[in-house]
Enzyme design. Structure first.
Site, PDB file in Angstrom:
ATOM      1  N   CYS A 149       0.814  -1.221   0.000  1.00 49.56           N
ATOM      2  CA  CYS A 149       0.000   0.000   0.000  1.00 49.56           C
ATOM      3  C   CYS A 149       0.846   1.268   0.000  1.00 49.56           C
ATOM      4  O   CYS A 149       0.392   2.322  -0.463  1.00 49.56           O
ATOM      5  CB  CYS A 149      -0.951   0.007   1.191  1.00 49.56           C
ATOM      6  SG  CYS A 149      -0.112  -0.025   2.796  1.00 49.56           S
TER       7      CYS A 149
ATOM      8  N   GLY B 273       1.591   3.818  -3.045  1.00 47.24           N
ATOM      9  CA  GLY B 273       0.681   4.890  -3.440  1.00 47.24           C
ATOM     10  C   GLY B 273       0.064   5.646  -2.281  1.00 47.24           C
ATOM     11  O   GLY B 273      -0.697   6.586  -2.483  1.00 47.24           O
ATOM     12  N   HIS B 274       0.352   5.291  -1.039  1.00 48.23           N
ATOM     13  CA  HIS B 274      -0.323   5.890   0.128  1.00 48.23           C
ATOM     14  C   HIS B 274       0.688   6.232   1.201  1.00 48.23           C
ATOM     15  O   HIS B 274       0.731   5.555   2.227  1.00 48.23           O
ATOM     16  CB  HIS B 274      -1.348   4.910   0.683  1.00 48.23           C
ATOM     17  CG  HIS B 274      -2.380   5.537   1.556  1.00 48.23           C
ATOM     18  ND1 HIS B 274      -2.230   5.670   2.913  1.00 48.23           N
ATOM     19  CD2 HIS B 274      -3.593   6.051   1.268  1.00 48.23           C
ATOM     20  CE1 HIS B 274      -3.323   6.227   3.423  1.00 48.23           C
ATOM     21  NE2 HIS B 274      -4.158   6.461   2.439  1.00 48.23           N
ATOM     22  N   PHE B 275       1.400   7.138   1.220  1.00 44.14           N
ATOM     23  CA  PHE B 275       1.767   8.123   0.206  1.00 44.14           C
ATOM     24  C   PHE B 275       3.264   7.975   0.031  1.00 44.14           C
ATOM     25  O   PHE B 275       3.968   7.925   1.034  1.00 44.14           O
ATOM     26  CB  PHE B 275       1.373   9.515   0.663  1.00 44.14           C
ATOM     27  CG  PHE B 275      -0.103   9.640   0.948  1.00 44.14           C
ATOM     28  CD1 PHE B 275      -0.992   9.870  -0.091  1.00 44.14           C
ATOM     29  CD2 PHE B 275      -0.607   9.489   2.230  1.00 44.14           C
ATOM     30  CE1 PHE B 275      -2.357  10.002   0.160  1.00 44.14           C
ATOM     31  CE2 PHE B 275      -1.975   9.610   2.477  1.00 44.14           C
ATOM     32  CZ  PHE B 275      -2.850   9.864   1.449  1.00 44.14           C
TER      33      PHE B 275
ATOM     34  N   VAL C 234       1.656   6.436   5.064  1.00 46.46           N
ATOM     35  CA  VAL C 234       0.702   6.267   6.155  1.00 46.46           C
ATOM     36  C   VAL C 234      -0.087   4.992   5.868  1.00 46.46           C
ATOM     37  O   VAL C 234      -0.607   4.818   4.761  1.00 46.46           O
ATOM     38  CB  VAL C 234      -0.258   7.478   6.259  1.00 46.46           C
ATOM     39  CG1 VAL C 234      -1.319   7.237   7.317  1.00 46.46           C
ATOM     40  CG2 VAL C 234       0.512   8.757   6.556  1.00 46.46           C
TER      41      VAL C 234
END
Length: 154
Positions: A56, A59-61, A66
Site C-alpha cells: 500500500c 501509493g499511500h503516500f 501512512v
C-alpha cells in the site's frame, strides 16, 4: 489497553502458521501476524507489524507513507475471524467469514512504517448469525483506531 487479564494466567499465543490455517487470507492481505492472547468467546489481542515493504505504501503516500485506515479496520476484522475459529472451530470448506458492517470508526493517529499495531477485539453479542464486536488498535499504548464491527460466518 482496554482488555485486562489476570496476572497469573499464561497467555494463549497463536503463531502466523496457525493463523494461516484459520483464515483464508494470504499475502499481501493477511494482516494478523501473531495472536498474543485470547479467551474463547470473549476477546483476542493480536499484533500487525507495519513495514515499509507493505504494498500500500507505493501509493499511500510515497513521500510520507501512512498505513491506510481501511487496512487497520480489515486487520481488526481478521482478528475477529481468528477469535471466531478459536471459539467455534475451523470453518467448513464451503464456509466463509465475512466482514459485514462497520459503525463508529474513528482514527486517532497515523500509523507509519515501523509501528506495531496491537489489535484488541471483544465479542459483544450474536443475533441471527451476525456477530458484533468492538475493536481497538494501539501503537505504543496509544489508541490509533476504534470501531464497532459486525461479521457473519456463512
Amino acid at each position: 489497553m482496554a482488555i485486562e487479564t489476570a496476572e497469573n494466567r499464561t497467555p494463549k499465543v497463536i503463531e502466523v502458521t496457525e493463523i494461516m490455517n484459520m483464515l483464508p487470507h494470504r499475502y499481501p492481505f493477511l494482516l494478523v501476524d501473531r495472536v498474543t492472547d485470547y479467551e474463547e468467546g470473549k476477546w483476542l489481542r493480536a499484533i500487525k507489524n507495519v513495514t515499509v515493504n507493505e504494498p500500500c505504501f507505493t501509493g499511500h503516500f510515497p513521500s510520507s507513507p501512512v498505513f491506510p485506515g481501511v487496512l487497520i479496520l480489515e486487520a481488526m476484522a481478521q482478528a475477529t475471524g481468528v477469535l471466531a475459529v478459536a471459539t467455534y472451530g475451523k470453518m467448513r470448506e464451503d464456509e466463509l467469514y465475512y466482514f459485514a458492517a462497520i459503525d463508529n470508526a474513528r482514527f486517532k493517529r497515523p500509523v507509519v512504517p515501523g509501528d506495531q499495531l496491537v489489535l484488541e477485539v471483544e465479542f459483544l453479542k450474536e443475533i441471527r448469525g451476525i456477530t458484533k464486536f468492538t475493536g481497538k488498535a494501539y501503537v505504543n499504548g496509544k489508541l490509533a483506531c476504534e470501531a464497532d464491527l459486525m461479521c457473519a460466518r456463512k
